[in-house]
Write a protein that holds these residues in place. Structure first.
Motif, PDB file in Angstrom:
ATOM      1  N   VAL A 191      -7.363  37.512 -82.458  1.00  0.00           N
ATOM      2  CA  VAL A 191      -7.486  36.337 -81.599  1.00  0.00           C
ATOM      3  C   VAL A 191      -8.136  35.208 -82.367  1.00  0.00           C
ATOM      4  O   VAL A 191      -9.111  35.407 -83.082  1.00  0.00           O
ATOM      5  N   ILE A 192      -7.577  34.041 -82.273  1.00  0.00           N
ATOM      6  CA  ILE A 192      -8.167  32.900 -82.977  1.00  0.00           C
ATOM      7  C   ILE A 192      -8.780  31.945 -81.967  1.00  0.00           C
ATOM      8  O   ILE A 192      -9.961  31.632 -82.015  1.00  0.00           O
ATOM      9  N   ARG A 193      -7.989  31.561 -80.954  1.00  0.00           N
ATOM     10  CA  ARG A 193      -8.495  30.629 -79.956  1.00  0.00           C
ATOM     11  C   ARG A 193      -9.384  31.385 -78.962  1.00  0.00           C
ATOM     12  O   ARG A 193      -8.977  32.426 -78.432  1.00  0.00           O
ATOM     13  N   GLY A 194     -10.551  30.898 -78.732  1.00  0.00           N
ATOM     14  CA  GLY A 194     -11.464  31.512 -77.758  1.00  0.00           C
ATOM     15  C   GLY A 194     -11.994  32.868 -78.188  1.00  0.00           C
ATOM     16  O   GLY A 194     -12.388  33.679 -77.356  1.00  0.00           O
ATOM     17  N   ALA A 195     -11.969  33.131 -79.493  1.00  0.00           N
ATOM     18  CA  ALA A 195     -12.374  34.449 -79.998  1.00  0.00           C
ATOM     19  C   ALA A 195     -13.786  34.803 -79.559  1.00  0.00           C
ATOM     20  O   ALA A 195     -14.064  35.917 -79.104  1.00  0.00           O
ATOM     21  N   ARG A 196     -14.679  33.831 -79.646  1.00  0.00           N
ATOM     22  CA  ARG A 196     -16.084  34.094 -79.364  1.00  0.00           C
ATOM     23  C   ARG A 196     -16.322  34.527 -77.917  1.00  0.00           C
ATOM     24  O   ARG A 196     -16.973  35.523 -77.658  1.00  0.00           O
ATOM     25  N   SER A 197     -15.726  33.806 -76.973  1.00  0.00           N
ATOM     26  CA  SER A 197     -15.978  34.153 -75.572  1.00  0.00           C
ATOM     27  C   SER A 197     -15.316  35.481 -75.234  1.00  0.00           C
ATOM     28  O   SER A 197     -15.844  36.288 -74.464  1.00  0.00           O
ATOM     29  N   TYR A 198     -14.172  35.740 -75.854  1.00  0.00           N
ATOM     30  CA  TYR A 198     -13.483  37.003 -75.625  1.00  0.00           C
ATOM     31  C   TYR A 198     -14.376  38.160 -76.069  1.00  0.00           C
ATOM     32  O   TYR A 198     -14.566  39.140 -75.344  1.00  0.00           O
TER      33      TYR A 198
END
Lengths: 293, 435
Positions: free
Chosen positions: A98-105
């Protein structure tokens, strides 16, 4: 090259003392006490006691219920360990891409880690409430009358589910950092050699994750054996009844509920031997074959 | 002259010392959580306010099992509280450990408190006594299993509460089923369907005078036809949809009654307080536990469940005096009536029961009287209770096997054979701890 060393033997011992004294007071001493009281049948208040030799152990060996609990513990540990590792690995591999929104995921997956075992158990009690639990209803709509605390395998299922849910985040963190430490060059080389993503995973990524995996295997077995206590206690609502239980919970039931000090000490000694064997296994077999970079 | 002056000085110093330490402080470890705990605190405050010599501090220590374990650990470390609450199943452990407690009868008599065991309600009197009838533990929160029923449901089905199990299975249960109810649930199989089954039918529960005469050679007598037939009947009721079992937990079996799905629920007389505070949406009442006419035509009283208070040994005379004063306060008719009204537990003395009657309490809440009436029914040889060691584990074995019967994992005969074997093994182990 000259090796740096102490000139006397006393200084290193002195420097080790704080650590040693903590280990002695909090581990060796209680362990020795447990071994000693496993040879006695003792009045809980400490007035009377009888030396019974190995009777506490032979009683356990001849007890069909104890064997049943031991067998359940083996199956429970295998299931919890397997599913916690497999799900965490799957999530980590997916999260790694995952690249977009990786942190919140990632944060969303990890925060379950902060839930205390009894709280996790309580969430399970709510989900499987006999009259209005959403998961009880879900099972009903599938045609299975799920009853926590009544049906042995239903209760076992709930215990495995909650224990796995609680453990996945820890494994996820380790697997994710393991994945991220695989050098990019290796991945790119693999990409040229093998076009199949699953082929690349099993041939390259998985072996490189092995050190993390084996470390987690040991951690997860210990977790399933010991740290699931809170989950089990909450799910059986403090009443063992005809519910499944693990060996550690049995120690508690006999020792703390039943005040049978000798019997539960013998059970703890058996668990100590088990942990010792696990540790030896870890150092002898696993650590030798796995190469850490 | 000088001597007398010194003497006077010493005397007045002694007097001052007494004033300085005017209050003797004692502690009381209990297992009464929630609303019950608040009532305990209220009683403690009343006691402290009623005099200025003693100060009692109640401490909540968790469940019954946790409280007993905490008390034992503290005793071994020499840090025991003055008063420890011990539940029915733990009685053999604490009474067996001679020297751990001061028998309450001795304590009261040594401190000049009038004590007559006959002041206590008959079903309460001997449960925590030794084989000679000397009271060791002070009965505190005492309850008895009773039959609660949904008045509206029974009216809809056109039946009255069953007096016997025969009536239940031939008349009550089928009618309730036709009216759309599950007839029966219960909350504690070992307590209601085993221990009090024995008492109600006056059957011996263990050898050695139900265990009271000593631990050596005590054997459980649970493997008999009367109780096995009862469980076979329960199994049949379950198949016919007249009985449902919701697990070993207490609340799981009470909830369906509160939800109006189950018409009759066997619970504790101590459940009355909680039930009356809830908005149930139907009228409920209570009556005696049914009995099997095939087993006896003269049903007897039940005995108490709940817990009692033990005065721990190793305390100073001054502290024991304070403990005795608290026990005296606790058994006063007014205190008992307050406790009874707030919690639903039975008043333990006849005087308190008379007071509750005189105050007209049972005119407004007739169901609150059922527990104490049932405890006051005629007594028999086997109605004073039981004394068995490792009884917490014996109950766990019963719960396990009963659960297996009701989930079809085992049959009644096998289960009772196992209970007998495992219970006797535990009793033999317990006997060895007492040397």
């Amino acid at each position: 090259m000259k090796r740096a060393g102490f000139t006397t033997h006393w200084l290193p011992i002195l420097l080790l003392m704080p650590q040693l004294s903590i280990i002695i007071v909090f581990f060796y001493w209680p362990a020795a006490e447990a071994v000693q009281s496993s040879f006695y049948l003792e009045d809980p208040f400490g007035f009377g006691s009888t030396f019974v030799g190995l009777e506490n152990y032979t009683d356990l060996a001849g007890n069909a219920e104890y064997r049943r609990i031991a067998w359940f513990t083996v199956i429970f540990t295998a299931l919890v360990t397997f599913f916690s590792l497999a799900l965490a690995l799957l999530l980590a591999v997916k999260a790694d891409k995952v690249i977009r929104g990786a942190r919140s995921y990632r944060t969303l997956i990890m925060w379950v880690y902060a839930v205390a075992p009894p709280v996790a158990g309580f969430v399970g009690v709510m989900l499987f409430n006999q009259s209005w639990g959403p998961l009880t209803r879900a099972f009903q709509s599938l045609g299975h009358d799920f009853v926590l605390g009544v049906n042995y395998s239903d209760t076992a299922f709930a215990m495995v589910l909650v224990s796995v849910w609680k453990q996945v985040p820890v494994n996820f963190i380790f697997f994710l950092s393991g994945l991220q430490s695989i050098p990019k060059s290796v991945r790119e080389a693999a990409l040229i050699d093998n076009r199949s993503a699953s082929g690349r995973f099993w041939d390259v990524t998985f072996p490189l994750l092995a050190p993390t995996g084996f470390f987690l295997l040991i951690i997860n077995i210990t977790y399933a054996l010991f740290d699931t206590f809170g989950v089990i206690d909450t799910l059986v609502k403090g009443e063992p009844g005809n519910n499944p239980m693990t060996l550690v919970y049995k120690v508690y039931v006999d020792g703390f509920r039943g005040n049978d000090l000798g019997g539960s000490s013998a059970q703890s000694v058996i668990l100590m031997v088990l942990v010792l064997a696990l540790t030896v296994f870890q150092f002898r077999l696993v650590e030798r074959r796995i190469h850490y970079t | 002259m000088k001597l007398s002056l010194i003497g006077g000085a010493i005397a007045s110093f002694g007097l001052f010392a007494n004033v300085a330490q005017a209050e003797t402080e004692i502690t009381f470890w209990h297992a009464m959580g929630g609303a019950l705990g608040e009532t305990v605190n209220a009683i403690a405050e009343d006691f402290n306010a009623s005099q200025s010599e003693y100060k009692l501090t109640p401490v909540f220590k968790g469940t019954y099992e946790e409280t007993l374990t905490a008390g034992i650990a503290a005793f071994r470390a020499g840090e025991q509280p003055n008063i420890l609450q011990v539940f029915d199943a733990g009685a053999a452990t604490v009474i067996g450990a001679k020297g751990a407690t001061v028998p309450v009868q001795d304590l009261l008599q040594a401190n000049g408190v009038d004590f007559d065991i006959n002041d206590y309600i008959s079903g309460v009197r001997y449960f925590y006594a030794d084989s000679d009838g000397k009271m060791i533990g002070m009965p505190f929160n005492s309850s008895s299993p009773v039959m609660y029923y949904n008045v509206d449901a029974l009216e809809a089905a056109g039946v009255t509460p069953p007096k016997t199990w025969e009536e239940f299975q031939s008349v009550t249960a089928p009618a309730l089923k036709d009216a759309g109810y599950t007839a029966l649930a219960q909350s504690h199989l070992p307590w209601i369907f085993t221990e009090n089954f024995m008492s109600r039918h006056n059957l011996p529960f263990a050898t050695n005078n139900n265990g009271y005469d000593g631990v050596e050679g005590t054997k459980i007598l649970v493997n008999n036809d009367a109780i096995k037939n009862h469980f076979k009947a329960v199994q049949q009721w379950q198949q016919d949809g007249h009985f449902e079992w919701f697990g070993t937990g207490w609340g799981d079996n009470q909830t369906p009654f509160e939800e109006g799905k189950v018409a009759i629920w066997l619970g504790s007389s101590g459940s009355f307080g909680g039930l009356s505070q809830k908005d149930l949406g139907f009228d409920f009442s209570a009556t005696y536990l049914p009995y099997w006419e095939a087993v006896t035509t003269e049903p007897k009283q039940t005995f108490i469940g709940g817990a009692s208070l033990f005065a721990m040994a190793g305390k100073s005379d001054a502290e024991n005096e304070a403990t005795a004063a608290f026990f005296e306060f606790l058994t006063k008719a007014e205190t008992q009536f307050f406790w009874h009204k707030e919690t639903g537990y039975v008043p333990v003395t006849t005087a308190a029961y008379d007071l509750a009657k005189a105050e007209g309490y049972y005119d407004e809440a007739p169901a609150a009287e059922v527990g104490i009436q049932q405890l006051s029914l005629p007594a028999g040889d086997n109605t004073k209770g039981y004394r068995m060691g490792f009884y917490v584990q014996i109950r766990d074995v019963m719960n396990r096997e009963f659960g297996r019967i009701l989930t079809g994992e085992t049959d009644v005969d096998t289960a009772f054979g196992k209970i007998e074997d495992e219970a006797n093994a535990l009793l033999a182990r317990f006997a060895k701890t007492q040397n």
